[in-house]
Design a protein around this motif. Sequence first.
Motif, PDB file in Angstrom:
ATOM      1  N   TYR A 155      -1.299   1.769  15.376  1.00  0.00           N
ATOM      2  CA  TYR A 155      -2.166   2.526  16.275  1.00  0.00           C
ATOM      3  C   TYR A 155      -2.044   1.991  17.691  1.00  0.00           C
ATOM      4  O   TYR A 155      -1.931   0.780  17.893  1.00  0.00           O
ATOM      5  CB  TYR A 155      -3.631   2.410  15.845  1.00  0.00           C
ATOM      6  N   ASP A 156      -2.048   2.892  18.641  1.00  0.00           N
ATOM      7  CA  ASP A 156      -2.193   2.526  20.043  1.00  0.00           C
ATOM      8  C   ASP A 156      -3.682   2.510  20.314  1.00  0.00           C
ATOM      9  O   ASP A 156      -4.374   3.496  20.025  1.00  0.00           O
ATOM     10  CB  ASP A 156      -1.512   3.550  20.958  1.00  0.00           C
ATOM     11  N   LYS A 185      -8.160   5.527  20.263  1.00  0.00           N
ATOM     12  CA  LYS A 185      -7.354   5.064  19.130  1.00  0.00           C
ATOM     13  C   LYS A 185      -6.482   6.229  18.679  1.00  0.00           C
ATOM     14  O   LYS A 185      -6.990   7.286  18.326  1.00  0.00           O
ATOM     15  CB  LYS A 185      -8.261   4.603  17.995  1.00  0.00           C
ATOM     16  N   THR A 186      -5.156   6.019  18.719  1.00  0.00           N
ATOM     17  CA  THR A 186      -4.213   7.073  18.351  1.00  0.00           C
ATOM     18  C   THR A 186      -3.200   6.513  17.366  1.00  0.00           C
ATOM     19  O   THR A 186      -2.564   5.491  17.641  1.00  0.00           O
ATOM     20  CB  THR A 186      -3.455   7.575  19.608  1.00  0.00           C
ATOM     21  N   GLN A 187      -3.045   7.198  16.229  1.00  0.00           N
ATOM     22  CA  GLN A 187      -2.049   6.743  15.258  1.00  0.00           C
ATOM     23  C   GLN A 187      -0.659   6.968  15.823  1.00  0.00           C
ATOM     24  O   GLN A 187      -0.329   8.038  16.303  1.00  0.00           O
ATOM     25  CB  GLN A 187      -2.201   7.472  13.926  1.00  0.00           C
ATOM     26  N   ALA A 188       0.173   5.920  15.767  1.00  0.00           N
ATOM     27  CA  ALA A 188       1.522   5.987  16.322  1.00  0.00           C
ATOM     28  C   ALA A 188       2.606   5.755  15.264  1.00  0.00           C
ATOM     29  O   ALA A 188       3.770   6.000  15.528  1.00  0.00           O
ATOM     30  CB  ALA A 188       1.666   4.946  17.436  1.00  0.00           C
ATOM     31  N   LEU A 189       2.212   5.285  14.071  1.00  0.00           N
ATOM     32  CA  LEU A 189       3.200   4.922  13.059  1.00  0.00           C
ATOM     33  C   LEU A 189       2.608   5.035  11.664  1.00  0.00           C
ATOM     34  O   LEU A 189       1.449   4.682  11.450  1.00  0.00           O
ATOM     35  CB  LEU A 189       3.660   3.473  13.288  1.00  0.00           C
ATOM     36  N   TYR A 232       0.641   1.061   8.926  1.00  0.00           N
ATOM     37  CA  TYR A 232       0.081   1.965   9.925  1.00  0.00           C
ATOM     38  C   TYR A 232       0.069   1.254  11.269  1.00  0.00           C
ATOM     39  O   TYR A 232      -0.284   0.075  11.349  1.00  0.00           O
ATOM     40  CB  TYR A 232      -1.355   2.368   9.569  1.00  0.00           C
TER      41      TYR A 232
END
Length: 151
Positions: free
Chosen positions: A71-72, A55-59, A69
Motif C-alpha cells: 500500500y502507498d 491509503k491506496t493498494q499498490a500491490l 499486499y
Amino acid sequence: MFWVLDGSMGEESAEMFLERYLLPTSLAVMLWTEFSTEGEEVRFDTQGGYRVVRKTQALSDPLGAYTVYGYDLIFDVTVNPPAPRRSPDSYPVRFSYSESTVSGPGVIPQPLEQALLTAIRESGYSSGMTRVGDISYLGSGKFKATVLISD
C-alpha cells in the motif's frame, strides 16, 4: 508498506484485517520505537500517534498460500515519540518469505517488524531506539530495508 496475509482471504477481508489489526502496529515501527532483548525475544514499546490521510493498494502478489499486499500510505504524525539521544546507526537488511517459511503454523512477523528483528539481531544492541527508514519489495517474497538503531 507491505503485509503478508493468508491468501485465502478475499481482498475485502484482507483490507478489513489490515485496517483493524496490522496497520496500527506497522505504522508504529515507522516511528521511533524503544526495544529491549531478552534471550531470543525482542520487545517493542511504541509511543506516538498518527492519522492516516490516504491509503491506496499498490500491490497484490501471491506467494504460495499467502499474498503479499503493498500500500502507498500518506500519514500525519500527531504525537511525536521521543527521538534517540545520539545519531542512529544505519543497518541495511534483506530477508525473504518463501513458501516453506510461511506454510507452517504460527504468527508470521510482518515485513516492517521482520526488518526490525533482523537488524536488531545483526546489530548486537540489547536495547535502544529503532525505526524502519525505508523498505522495498523485490518480488518473490524478498524484501530489503534500511533500519535505524541508536542506544
